[in-house]
Design an enzyme around this catalytic site. Structure first.
Site, PDB file in Angstrom:
ATOM      1  N   ASN A   1      29.941 -38.886-124.228  1.00  0.00           N
ATOM      2  CA  ASN A   1      30.023 -37.454-124.517  1.00  0.00           C
ATOM      3  C   ASN A   1      30.137 -37.142-126.008  1.00  0.00           C
ATOM      4  O   ASN A   1      30.069 -35.987-126.411  1.00  0.00           O
ATOM      5  CB  ASN A   1      31.177 -36.814-123.737  1.00  0.00           C
ATOM      6  CG  ASN A   1      30.860 -36.770-122.245  1.00  0.00           C
ATOM      7  OD1 ASN A   1      29.726 -37.018-121.833  1.00  0.00           O
ATOM      8  ND2 ASN A   1      31.867 -36.465-121.439  1.00  0.00           N
TER       9      ASN A   1
ATOM     10  N   ARG B   1      25.182 -43.829-115.441  1.00  0.00           N
ATOM     11  CA  ARG B   1      25.030 -42.734-116.411  1.00  0.00           C
ATOM     12  C   ARG B   1      26.132 -42.797-117.456  1.00  0.00           C
ATOM     13  O   ARG B   1      25.934 -42.338-118.577  1.00  0.00           O
ATOM     14  CB  ARG B   1      25.118 -41.390-115.694  1.00  0.00           C
ATOM     15  CG  ARG B   1      23.987 -41.139-114.747  1.00  0.00           C
ATOM     16  CD  ARG B   1      24.105 -39.779-114.142  1.00  0.00           C
ATOM     17  NE  ARG B   1      24.189 -38.779-115.208  1.00  0.00           N
ATOM     18  CZ  ARG B   1      24.313 -37.483-115.010  1.00  0.00           C
ATOM     19  NH1 ARG B   1      24.378 -37.015-113.795  1.00  0.00           N
ATOM     20  NH2 ARG B   1      24.362 -36.649-116.030  1.00  0.00           N
TER      21      ARG B   1
HETATM   22  N1  EPU Z   1      31.475 -22.736-117.990  1.00  0.00           N
HETATM   23  C1  EPU Z   1      31.011 -21.465-117.753  1.00  0.00           C
HETATM   24  N2  EPU Z   1      30.005 -20.990-118.567  1.00  0.00           N
HETATM   25  C2  EPU Z   1      29.472 -21.720-119.573  1.00  0.00           C
HETATM   26  C3  EPU Z   1      29.946 -23.030-119.804  1.00  0.00           C
HETATM   27  C4  EPU Z   1      30.962 -23.518-118.987  1.00  0.00           C
HETATM   28  O1  EPU Z   1      31.481 -20.764-116.854  1.00  0.00           O
HETATM   29  O2  EPU Z   1      28.573 -21.234-120.270  1.00  0.00           O
HETATM   30  C5  EPU Z   1      32.555 -23.293-117.140  1.00  0.00           C
HETATM   31  C6  EPU Z   1      32.109 -24.509-116.336  1.00  0.00           C
HETATM   32  O3  EPU Z   1      31.458 -24.145-115.154  1.00  0.00           O
HETATM   33  C7  EPU Z   1      33.396 -25.260-116.129  1.00  0.00           C
HETATM   34  C8  EPU Z   1      34.170 -24.953-117.416  1.00  0.00           C
HETATM   35  O4  EPU Z   1      33.573 -23.806-117.974  1.00  0.00           O
HETATM   36  O5  EPU Z   1      34.080 -24.717-115.031  1.00  0.00           O
HETATM   37  C9  EPU Z   1      34.171 -26.080-118.446  1.00  0.00           C
HETATM   38  O6  EPU Z   1      32.852 -26.555-118.628  1.00  0.00           O
HETATM   39  P1  EPU Z   1      32.337 -27.186-120.008  1.00  0.00           P
HETATM   40  O7  EPU Z   1      31.213 -26.346-120.501  1.00  0.00           O
HETATM   41  O8  EPU Z   1      33.468 -27.423-120.925  1.00  0.00           O
HETATM   42  O9  EPU Z   1      31.749 -28.560-119.504  1.00  0.00           O
HETATM   43  P2  EPU Z   1      30.484 -29.285-120.122  1.00  0.00           P
HETATM   44  O10 EPU Z   1      30.424 -29.007-121.565  1.00  0.00           O
HETATM   45  O11 EPU Z   1      29.299 -28.995-119.285  1.00  0.00           O
HETATM   46  C10 EPU Z   1      31.655 -31.517-120.836  1.00  0.00           C
HETATM   47  C11 EPU Z   1      31.481 -32.974-120.505  1.00  0.00           C
HETATM   48  C12 EPU Z   1      31.962 -33.220-119.076  1.00  0.00           C
HETATM   49  C13 EPU Z   1      33.439 -32.825-119.005  1.00  0.00           C
HETATM   50  C14 EPU Z   1      33.609 -31.358-119.419  1.00  0.00           C
HETATM   51  C15 EPU Z   1      35.046 -30.898-119.468  1.00  0.00           C
HETATM   52  C16 EPU Z   1      29.608 -33.621-121.865  1.00  0.00           C
HETATM   53  C17 EPU Z   1      28.189 -34.030-121.957  1.00  0.00           C
HETATM   54  N3  EPU Z   1      30.085 -33.317-120.652  1.00  0.00           N
HETATM   55  O12 EPU Z   1      30.867 -30.805-119.880  1.00  0.00           O
HETATM   56  O13 EPU Z   1      31.826 -34.617-118.827  1.00  0.00           O
HETATM   57  O14 EPU Z   1      33.908 -32.982-117.688  1.00  0.00           O
HETATM   58  O15 EPU Z   1      33.029 -31.157-120.733  1.00  0.00           O
HETATM   59  O16 EPU Z   1      35.786 -31.712-120.318  1.00  0.00           O
HETATM   60  O17 EPU Z   1      30.313 -33.598-122.873  1.00  0.00           O
HETATM   61  C18 EPU Z   1      31.608 -36.524-117.479  1.00  0.00           C
HETATM   62  O18 EPU Z   1      31.510 -37.196-118.527  1.00  0.00           O
HETATM   63  O19 EPU Z   1      31.769 -37.055-116.346  1.00  0.00           O
HETATM   64  C19 EPU Z   1      31.555 -35.065-117.564  1.00  0.00           C
HETATM   65  C20 EPU Z   1      31.275 -34.294-116.504  1.00  0.00           C
END
Ligand code: EPU
Length: 419
Positions: A23, A398
């Protein structure tokens, strides 16, 4: 489809090093789009998600090569196809990370809208709203996001909700915007600071990453650099819990322990003896059964959602009752049913799992649904009586580099079965 066969009962004991963090690496690869020159990465993990990101950039015209020291060199300065197609985006939601850099550098991006996934609906509205605040025009049509901007203009942006990749996307876009951008209500995960470090080495002016407010002063262009991908804190956490559930002993090297404070604290509460040095963590469970620890996930510095499934297994095997609350994703309990098939006693109610620890679980054929859920099934398999077969392990590939090799090295009986 390949599977993992685990014969449970071995106590893990040994010393490993962590791989580069998935990440942290994914946004860094996307950040090369901002650069006019090539960027060299050391310690990139060999993972399916990294290959998918390479495929995505490659499909747009980036030049990616591997040199004799196994360093990757990426030149994304002459992209000739500004579209991220559904076929790739659907396999990896983090593909959305190319949106901000593409609009900032090329003034245009067409990206397939990532759909929901096993752990929740995961919209990208916070990314899009913030990009609009920087002056981009966004339209959604035929399942694609189309974003355009002659020139992004710095703005004061308050994210509606905390998002890791959303913060990264907009932080990258703002590097080439005109003037100053301030981002508030941002994610503070270590991977945000890691990305800022790379951007600053490329000549960007990013301050405050890792705190609640990030300030970015736009620059005209970015230049070449060489960067080392930092170690994967979630991989480290997963091996610590894997060792704890087997009652074993481990030393994990090449990591930044302060990134795991919350995990270390919970492991200590569960009875582990933990010693922290500058770049390593040693855990000794002294052959004891874990004590239950309540978990409630939240954005950093809170307890990471990416460690929730692993701690659910620890609690499922603990001596007593516990609750695990998932506050980041709405549907991240897909591992529970599979764990119960192995004899765990977990019931869920909304975003809470109520767990009664059991002394013994038995091997079964189980199916992985997402990356961390898969990890939890492997952990359960390490302890279960008899054989566990974990199916659909492409999820594991992954995000965990050579997991069966590392676990075997620690003493586990684990083999990859060919498809
Ligand atoms: N959310 C929204 N709108 C948005 C963006 C997010 O409602 O525009 C919500 C999501 O649905 C979720 C929450 O906000 O309920 C947090 O989501 P976030 O955007 O922070 O997650 P992400 O950026 O998609 C990254 C990691 C994930 C990790 C999460 C939380 C990467 C590539 N992925 O995801 O990693 O779980 O942050 O820490 O950095 C994993 O590695 O297994 C993984 C899923």
């Amino acid at each position: 489809m390949e599977k993992l066969l685990i014969k449970g009962g071995n106590v893990l004991d040994g010393e490993i090093s962590c791989s580069g963090a998935k990440n942290a690496a994914l946004p860094m690869i996307a950040a090369t789009i901002l650069n006019n020159e090539k960027v060299i990465f050391k310690n990139l993990p060999y993972l399916q998600d990294i290959t998918t990101m390479f495929e995505l950039l490659g499909s747009m015209g980036a030049d990616i090569s591997l040199d004799e020291s196994m360093d990757f060199s990426i030149a994304s300065n002459q992209l000739n196809d500004l579209e991220a197609r559904y076929e790739l985006v659907k396999t990896m939601r983090a593909s959305i990370l190319v949106l901000g850099p593409m609009v900032a550098k090329y003034g245009y991006a067409k990206i397939a809208l990532p759909g929901g996934c096993a752990i929740g609906s995961r919209p990208v509205n916070f990314h899009l709203d913030a990009l609009k605040d920087l002056g981009a025009t966004i339209s959604l049509k035929n399942g694609y996001i189309e974003a355009k901007a002659d020139k992004l203009i710095g703005a004061d942006i308050v994210f509606e909700g905390i998002t890791v990749t959303g913060t990264e996307n907009i932080m990258m876009a703002a590097c080439l915007a005109e003037g100053r951008t301030t981002l508030s209500n941002v994610a503070m995960e270590p991977e945000i600071s890691d990305l800022a470090d790379l951007l600053n080495k490329m000549g960007a002016k990013v301050q405050g990453a890792g705190t609640e407010v990030i300030t970015i002063d736009g620059v005209q262009s970015l230049h070449s650099t060489t960067h080392i991908i930092p170690a994967d804190r979630i991989e480290a956490g997963t091996y610590l819990v894997a060792t704890a559930v087997t009652g074993g002993k481990i030393r994990i090297n090449s990591i930044q322990p302060e990134r795991l404070n919350n995990v270390i604290e919970r492991l200590r509460m569960s009875g582990a003896i933990i010693e922290v040095e500058e770049n390593s963590i040693s855990l000794d469970m002294q052959n004891k059964r874990p004590l239950p620890v309540d978990i409630s996930t939240s954005p950093f510095p809170g307890f990471p959602t990416d460690m929730q499934a692993q701690f659910s297994v620890l609690n499922a095997l603990a001596n007593g009752d516990s609750t695990v609350q998932e506050n980041v994703f709405e549907n991240r309990f897909m591992h529970v049913q599979e764990l119960n098939r192995m004899g765990c006693n977990i019931s869920t109610e909304g975003n809470t799992a109520n767990i009664t620890g059991v002394n013994k679980i038995s091997g079964a054929q189980v199916m992985a649904t997402d990356l961390r859920a898969s990890a939890s099934l492997i952990l359960a398999g390490l302890v279960a009586d008899g054989e566990t077969i974990v199916d659909r392990i492409y999820h594991i590939d992954r995000g965990y580099e050579r997991i069966e090799e590392k676990l075997s090295y620690l003493g586990a009986d684990i083999t990859r079965l060919p498809s």
